[in-house]
Scaffold this motif. Structure first.
Motif, PDB file in Angstrom:
ATOM      1  N   ALA A  77      39.423  42.195  35.871  1.00  0.00           N
ATOM      2  CA  ALA A  77      39.325  42.025  37.345  1.00  0.00           C
ATOM      3  C   ALA A  77      39.478  43.451  37.669  1.00  0.00           C
ATOM      4  O   ALA A  77      41.196  43.548  37.412  1.00  0.00           O
ATOM      5  CB  ALA A  77      40.304  41.253  37.543  1.00  0.00           C
ATOM      6  N   SER A  83      42.743  43.748  39.911  1.00  0.00           N
ATOM      7  CA  SER A  83      43.872  44.085  39.140  1.00  0.00           C
ATOM      8  C   SER A  83      44.506  45.011  38.397  1.00  0.00           C
ATOM      9  O   SER A  83      45.296  45.365  38.007  1.00  0.00           O
ATOM     10  CB  SER A  83      43.611  42.342  39.117  1.00  0.00           C
ATOM     11  N   GLU A 101      45.896  41.619  35.279  1.00  0.00           N
ATOM     12  CA  GLU A 101      44.701  42.377  34.263  1.00  0.00           C
ATOM     13  C   GLU A 101      45.088  42.866  33.495  1.00  0.00           C
ATOM     14  O   GLU A 101      45.830  44.260  33.633  1.00  0.00           O
ATOM     15  CB  GLU A 101      43.170  42.151  35.704  1.00  0.00           C
ATOM     16  N   SER A 115      45.583  38.560  39.973  1.00  0.00           N
ATOM     17  CA  SER A 115      44.388  39.011  40.912  1.00  0.00           C
ATOM     18  C   SER A 115      44.074  37.690  41.253  1.00  0.00           C
ATOM     19  O   SER A 115      44.784  37.323  41.722  1.00  0.00           O
ATOM     20  CB  SER A 115      43.389  38.064  39.278  1.00  0.00           C
ATOM     21  N   TYR A 162      41.045  36.279  41.346  1.00  0.00           N
ATOM     22  CA  TYR A 162      39.592  35.868  41.225  1.00  0.00           C
ATOM     23  C   TYR A 162      40.406  35.005  39.609  1.00  0.00           C
ATOM     24  O   TYR A 162      41.089  35.628  38.829  1.00  0.00           O
ATOM     25  CB  TYR A 162      38.778  36.180  41.120  1.00  0.00           C
ATOM     26  N   GLN A 163      39.246  34.840  39.556  1.00  0.00           N
ATOM     27  CA  GLN A 163      39.105  34.300  37.678  1.00  0.00           C
ATOM     28  C   GLN A 163      38.408  34.815  37.177  1.00  0.00           C
ATOM     29  O   GLN A 163      37.283  35.108  37.208  1.00  0.00           O
ATOM     30  CB  GLN A 163      40.095  33.131  37.387  1.00  0.00           C
ATOM     31  N   LEU A 164      38.489  34.858  35.153  1.00  0.00           N
ATOM     32  CA  LEU A 164      37.704  35.140  34.682  1.00  0.00           C
ATOM     33  C   LEU A 164      36.838  34.018  33.469  1.00  0.00           C
ATOM     34  O   LEU A 164      37.890  33.339  32.825  1.00  0.00           O
ATOM     35  CB  LEU A 164      37.443  36.822  34.006  1.00  0.00           C
ATOM     36  N   LEU A 199      33.084  35.281  37.310  1.00  0.00           N
ATOM     37  CA  LEU A 199      33.777  35.817  37.717  1.00  0.00           C
ATOM     38  C   LEU A 199      34.179  35.049  39.220  1.00  0.00           C
ATOM     39  O   LEU A 199      33.211  34.792  39.413  1.00  0.00           O
ATOM     40  CB  LEU A 199      33.139  37.406  38.160  1.00  0.00           C
TER      41      LEU A 199
END
Length: 189
Positions: free
Chosen positions: A81, A84, A44, A91, A93-95, A57
């Motif tokens: 994130a 991150s 991030e 990260s 996870y994702q956005l 998220l």
């Protein structure tokens, strides 16, 4: 830019010199609906302020039906994130935007410069981090202390507009139940 200025003015008094410096580091990005703007395993690089739109998220899975949605961010909130961003590590996870979304982003490097150069930077950073922590803490407490039905009712009461914007499959994941269980909850109430 006025929205973020209003947000900052609510938490601290910022000099015009500090504001101009901070503002010069912001980059506006308009993202289409369903845009994944941070992927898993990417670092991030930004923290962003949402001018309008909704961001999800989530932890992606091979089967999209098994994705785990664990947060939403909305107009006049910061999104990142954040773990991150702070550690500058990939990260987990994702956005993703759920609607067309406009964000004002500042890079990690530029934010460090704001911290060093301005009198107010560290205070804004700390207060923003505290707000992000409180959102996360409240979510965790709700998951531990409330039933799925109570979590749904609380979400509905606090943000009724979400149910018009956010697909039910994401809401069910967010409150920690299957889509079928959410359907049963909705029939009961």
């Amino acid at each position: 830019m006025e929205q973020i200025k209003t947000y900052i003015d609510q938490i601290a008094n910022i000099s015009s010199l500090d504001w101009e410096f901070f503002k010069s580091k912001l980059q506006r990005r308009i993202l289409s609906k369903k845009t994944v703007f941070l992927k898993i395993n990417e670092i991030e690089a930004h923290i962003s302020f949402i001018e309008y739109g909704v961001v999800r998220l989530f932890i992606p899975k091979d089967n999209p039906e098994k994705e785990i949605t664990f947060g939403f961010s909305f107009k006049d909130q910061f999104v990142s994130a954040y773990d991150s961003f702070l550690t500058q590590k990939p990260s987990l996870y994702q956005l993703q935007t759920l609607t067309e979304t406009s964000i004002l982003s500042i890079s990690y490097t530029d934010l460090q410069e704001v911290y060093k150069t301005t009198q107010i930077g560290n205070l804004i950073g700390r207060l923003t981090a505290e707000r992000l922590f409180l959102i996360k803490s409240t979510r965790e407490q709700n998951l531990l202390n409330l039933t799925a039905e109570e979590r749904y009712l609380k979400l509905f009461k606090e943000r009724p507009e979400l149910l018009k914007i956010i697909p039910l499959k994401y809401i069910s994941s967010y409150i920690g139940v299957t889509a079928q269980a959410l359907s049963r909850i909705r029939k009961r109430i």
